[in-house]
Design a protein around this motif. Sequence first.
Motif, PDB file in Angstrom:
ATOM      1  N   ALA A  50       0.832  -1.197   0.000  1.00 24.94           N
ATOM      2  CA  ALA A  50       0.000   0.000   0.000  1.00 24.94           C
ATOM      3  C   ALA A  50       0.870   1.252   0.000  1.00 24.94           C
ATOM      4  CB  ALA A  50      -0.928  -0.003   1.219  1.00 24.94           C
ATOM      5  N   VAL A  51       1.901   1.256   0.827  1.00 24.56           N
ATOM      6  CA  VAL A  51       2.821   2.400   0.863  1.00 24.56           C
ATOM      7  C   VAL A  51       3.546   2.532  -0.466  1.00 24.56           C
ATOM      8  CG1 VAL A  51       4.939   3.288   1.926  1.00 24.56           C
ATOM      9  CG2 VAL A  51       3.100   2.383   3.362  1.00 24.56           C
ATOM     10  N   ALA A  52       3.967   1.399  -1.044  1.00 23.76           N
ATOM     11  CA  ALA A  52       4.706   1.429  -2.302  1.00 23.76           C
ATOM     12  C   ALA A  52       3.863   1.984  -3.434  1.00 23.76           C
ATOM     13  CB  ALA A  52       5.194   0.022  -2.654  1.00 23.76           C
ATOM     14  N   ILE A  53       2.626   1.507  -3.597  1.00 26.78           N
ATOM     15  CA  ILE A  53       1.816   1.974  -4.721  1.00 26.78           C
ATOM     16  C   ILE A  53       1.393   3.424  -4.515  1.00 26.78           C
ATOM     17  CG2 ILE A  53      -0.443   1.225  -3.855  1.00 26.78           C
ATOM     18  CD1 ILE A  53       0.888   0.964  -7.486  1.00 26.78           C
ATOM     19  N   THR A  54       1.172   3.831  -3.271  1.00 27.57           N
ATOM     20  CA  THR A  54       0.828   5.226  -3.008  1.00 27.57           C
ATOM     21  C   THR A  54       2.001   6.134  -3.356  1.00 27.57           C
ATOM     22  OG1 THR A  54      -0.708   4.577  -1.254  1.00 27.57           O
ATOM     23  CG2 THR A  54       0.062   6.850  -1.245  1.00 27.57           C
ATOM     24  N   THR A  55       3.204   5.725  -2.973  1.00 31.59           N
ATOM     25  CA  THR A  55       4.403   6.489  -3.336  1.00 31.59           C
ATOM     26  C   THR A  55       4.526   6.615  -4.846  1.00 31.59           C
ATOM     27  OG1 THR A  55       5.529   5.694  -1.339  1.00 31.59           O
ATOM     28  CG2 THR A  55       6.910   6.605  -3.082  1.00 31.59           C
ATOM     29  N   ALA A  56       4.291   5.515  -5.555  1.00 30.80           N
ATOM     30  CA  ALA A  56       4.393   5.527  -7.019  1.00 30.80           C
ATOM     31  C   ALA A  56       3.379   6.477  -7.639  1.00 30.80           C
ATOM     32  CB  ALA A  56       4.199   4.112  -7.565  1.00 30.80           C
ATOM     33  N   LEU A  57       2.139   6.434  -7.168  1.00 31.96           N
ATOM     34  CA  LEU A  57       1.096   7.282  -7.751  1.00 31.96           C
ATOM     35  C   LEU A  57       1.397   8.760  -7.543  1.00 31.96           C
ATOM     36  CD1 LEU A  57      -0.447   4.623  -8.155  1.00 31.96           C
ATOM     37  CD2 LEU A  57      -2.513   5.813  -7.429  1.00 31.96           C
ATOM     38  N   VAL A  58       1.908   9.105  -6.374  1.00 27.01           N
ATOM     39  CA  VAL A  58       2.262  10.507  -6.134  1.00 27.01           C
ATOM     40  C   VAL A  58       3.452  10.901  -7.004  1.00 27.01           C
ATOM     41  CG1 VAL A  58       3.049  12.175  -4.421  1.00 27.01           C
ATOM     42  CG2 VAL A  58       1.352  10.445  -3.785  1.00 27.01           C
ATOM     43  N   HIS A  59       4.460  10.035  -7.069  1.00 25.81           N
ATOM     44  CA  HIS A  59       5.655  10.342  -7.854  1.00 25.81           C
ATOM     45  C   HIS A  59       5.337  10.468  -9.343  1.00 25.81           C
ATOM     46  CE1 HIS A  59       9.906  10.360  -8.972  1.00 25.81           C
ATOM     47  NE2 HIS A  59       9.634   9.439  -9.868  1.00 25.81           N
ATOM     48  N   ARG A  60       4.438   9.641  -9.848  1.00 32.15           N
ATOM     49  CA  ARG A  60       4.121   9.622 -11.269  1.00 32.15           C
ATOM     50  C   ARG A  60       3.106  10.690 -11.674  1.00 32.15           C
ATOM     51  NH1 ARG A  60       4.569   5.114 -14.474  1.00 32.15           N
ATOM     52  NH2 ARG A  60       2.354   5.237 -15.007  1.00 32.15           N
ATOM     53  N   ALA A  61       2.492  11.357 -10.701  1.00 36.04           N
ATOM     54  CA  ALA A  61       1.521  12.409 -11.019  1.00 36.04           C
ATOM     55  C   ALA A  61       2.209  13.545 -11.761  1.00 36.04           C
ATOM     56  CB  ALA A  61       0.880  12.935  -9.734  1.00 36.04           C
ATOM     57  N   ARG A  62       1.516  14.085 -12.739  1.00 34.27           N
ATOM     58  CA  ARG A  62       2.070  15.203 -13.502  1.00 34.27           C
ATOM     59  C   ARG A  62       1.708  16.531 -12.854  1.00 34.27           C
ATOM     60  NH1 ARG A  62      -0.150  12.135 -18.851  1.00 34.27           N
ATOM     61  NH2 ARG A  62       1.491  10.562 -18.959  1.00 34.27           N
ATOM     62  N   ARG A  63       0.409  16.818 -12.807  1.00 34.87           N
ATOM     63  CA  ARG A  63      -0.043  18.075 -12.215  1.00 34.87           C
ATOM     64  C   ARG A  63      -1.181  17.902 -11.219  1.00 34.87           C
ATOM     65  NH1 ARG A  63       1.699  22.768 -14.966  1.00 34.87           N
ATOM     66  NH2 ARG A  63       2.889  22.323 -16.849  1.00 34.87           N
ATOM     67  N   GLN A  64      -1.804  16.717 -11.169  1.00 41.27           N
ATOM     68  CA  GLN A  64      -2.985  16.591 -10.328  1.00 41.27           C
ATOM     69  C   GLN A  64      -3.053  15.244  -9.626  1.00 41.27           C
ATOM     70  OE1 GLN A  64      -7.172  16.399 -11.969  1.00 41.27           O
ATOM     71  NE2 GLN A  64      -7.283  18.427 -11.023  1.00 41.27           N
ATOM     72  N   LEU A  65      -3.508  15.305  -8.363  1.00 39.89           N
ATOM     73  CA  LEU A  65      -3.782  14.130  -7.558  1.00 39.89           C
ATOM     74  C   LEU A  65      -5.195  14.230  -7.009  1.00 39.89           C
ATOM     75  CD1 LEU A  65      -0.576  13.776  -5.340  1.00 39.89           C
ATOM     76  CD2 LEU A  65      -1.460  11.999  -6.864  1.00 39.89           C
ATOM     77  N   TRP A  66      -5.872  13.095  -6.903  1.00 42.98           N
ATOM     78  CA  TRP A  66      -7.169  12.990  -6.237  1.00 42.98           C
ATOM     79  C   TRP A  66      -7.026  11.993  -5.093  1.00 42.98           C
ATOM     80  CZ3 TRP A  66     -11.844  15.437  -6.957  1.00 42.98           C
ATOM     81  CH2 TRP A  66     -12.001  16.199  -8.125  1.00 42.98           C
ATOM     82  N   LEU A  67      -7.563  12.345  -3.938  1.00 41.15           N
ATOM     83  CA  LEU A  67      -7.534  11.440  -2.799  1.00 41.15           C
ATOM     84  C   LEU A  67      -8.870  11.479  -2.076  1.00 41.15           C
ATOM     85  CD1 LEU A  67      -5.991   9.636  -0.717  1.00 41.15           C
ATOM     86  CD2 LEU A  67      -5.490  11.754   0.515  1.00 41.15           C
ATOM     87  N   HIS A  68      -9.453  10.293  -1.872  1.00 37.83           N
ATOM     88  CA  HIS A  68     -10.667  10.152  -1.057  1.00 37.83           C
ATOM     89  C   HIS A  68     -10.317   9.226   0.092  1.00 37.83           C
ATOM     90  CE1 HIS A  68     -15.024   8.483  -0.615  1.00 37.83           C
ATOM     91  NE2 HIS A  68     -14.743   9.378   0.316  1.00 37.83           N
ATOM     92  N   SER A  69     -10.334   9.754   1.305  1.00 34.18           N
ATOM     93  CA  SER A  69      -9.931   8.984   2.476  1.00 34.18           C
ATOM     94  C   SER A  69     -10.721   9.463   3.684  1.00 34.18           C
ATOM     95  CB  SER A  69      -8.430   9.172   2.744  1.00 34.18           C
ATOM     96  OG  SER A  69      -8.061   8.678   4.010  1.00 34.18           O
ATOM     97  N   ARG A  70     -11.183   8.548   4.496  1.00 33.38           N
ATOM     98  CA  ARG A  70     -11.974   8.944   5.657  1.00 33.38           C
ATOM     99  C   ARG A  70     -11.159   9.791   6.631  1.00 33.38           C
ATOM    100  NH1 ARG A  70     -16.896   6.462   5.792  1.00 33.38           N
ATOM    101  NH2 ARG A  70     -17.202   7.133   7.955  1.00 33.38           N
ATOM    102  N   GLN A  71      -9.933   9.342   6.956  1.00 28.29           N
ATOM    103  CA  GLN A  71      -9.131  10.049   7.953  1.00 28.29           C
ATOM    104  C   GLN A  71      -7.650  10.107   7.562  1.00 28.29           C
ATOM    105  OE1 GLN A  71      -9.801   8.783  12.026  1.00 28.29           O
ATOM    106  NE2 GLN A  71     -11.998   8.558  11.712  1.00 28.29           N
ATOM    107  N   LEU A  72      -7.376  10.378   6.292  1.00 26.79           N
ATOM    108  CA  LEU A  72      -6.002  10.527   5.786  1.00 26.79           C
ATOM    109  C   LEU A  72      -5.155   9.264   5.990  1.00 26.79           C
ATOM    110  CD1 LEU A  72      -5.038  14.219   6.645  1.00 26.79           C
ATOM    111  CD2 LEU A  72      -5.938  13.271   4.524  1.00 26.79           C
TER     112      LEU A  72
END
Length: 301
Positions: free
Chosen positions: A154-176
């Motif tokens: 989970a930590v690895a794929i989250t790191t990858a998604l943030v690193h690979r983002a160009r200009r925008q990220l979307w996050l839906h999380s109950r408590q971060l």
Amino acid sequence: MATRFQVDVVDYPTQREALHRVRQRVFVEEQQVPAALEIDALDPLSAHVLARGSDGEPIGAGRLTPDGRIGRMAVLAEWRGRGVGEALLRALIDAARGRHWREVSLHAQLPARVFYTRQGFLPEGEVFTEAGIAHQHMRLALDGAVAIDSADQAVAITTALVHRARRQLWLHSRQLDPGVLDAPPVLEALRRFATARHDKQALLIVHDAAAIAQAGSPLLGLLQRLPSVFRIRQVSDPIDRSSASACLLNDAGDYYFRLSGHRFDGEAGLALRARSRPLQDGLQRVWERSRECSELRAIGL
């Protein structure tokens, strides 16, 4: 020193000396790997990539074995941190895709795990020793989604998604997402994303601002320092409040979706726009129904 370099797929017989010159310096001289282990029978059978500086001198090397394993990744010390490693890795991944392989794997030295994580590789199994050095087995899917079933993944794929983002990220999380968004590699990736030169935007949808404030997530400091990048809303529609899912996606077509947001297990994919686009459309609708979350801006951190 010049910073320009070029990476090419090369013929092993003709570039053998250049490839092993780099590997000798990194593995044998720097890391004290026995010289007998640096060259093996797979070298003539593998695809090789070579990086050269603007002066033509070899500065990095890597190979892709017939069984789909990336290895012998080496960059001279004075060239590290300049994008050479990423360029070598991309060239090897492209070579695997050209062979229509569904995945590639590698054995990452522990200090390099985050480097490979940023490219989408997921850790598997326990740490082991190879040539006297601690390693982690890692895998990258090249075709389709993958199952995420552990906190490390989970930590690895989250790191990858943030690193690979160009200009925008979307996050839906109950408590971060405690245990994920507060992990050091993720926090560092978010910091890099937010402080890059180009305009960046991260849209965060949360359920319980009061609980987030009370828990004191390390992410809150970053959110407060960079309000122009991180926009936060709290769900207000009853249907949205009852949703238990969590989702992270970016504008590169990557996503990580969990049906139960309090668990790590879920589904992830890289460059799968056919799957990420409906998820983004759904988050957009939730965003429009949600209210601005000003209370997280007022925390005295």
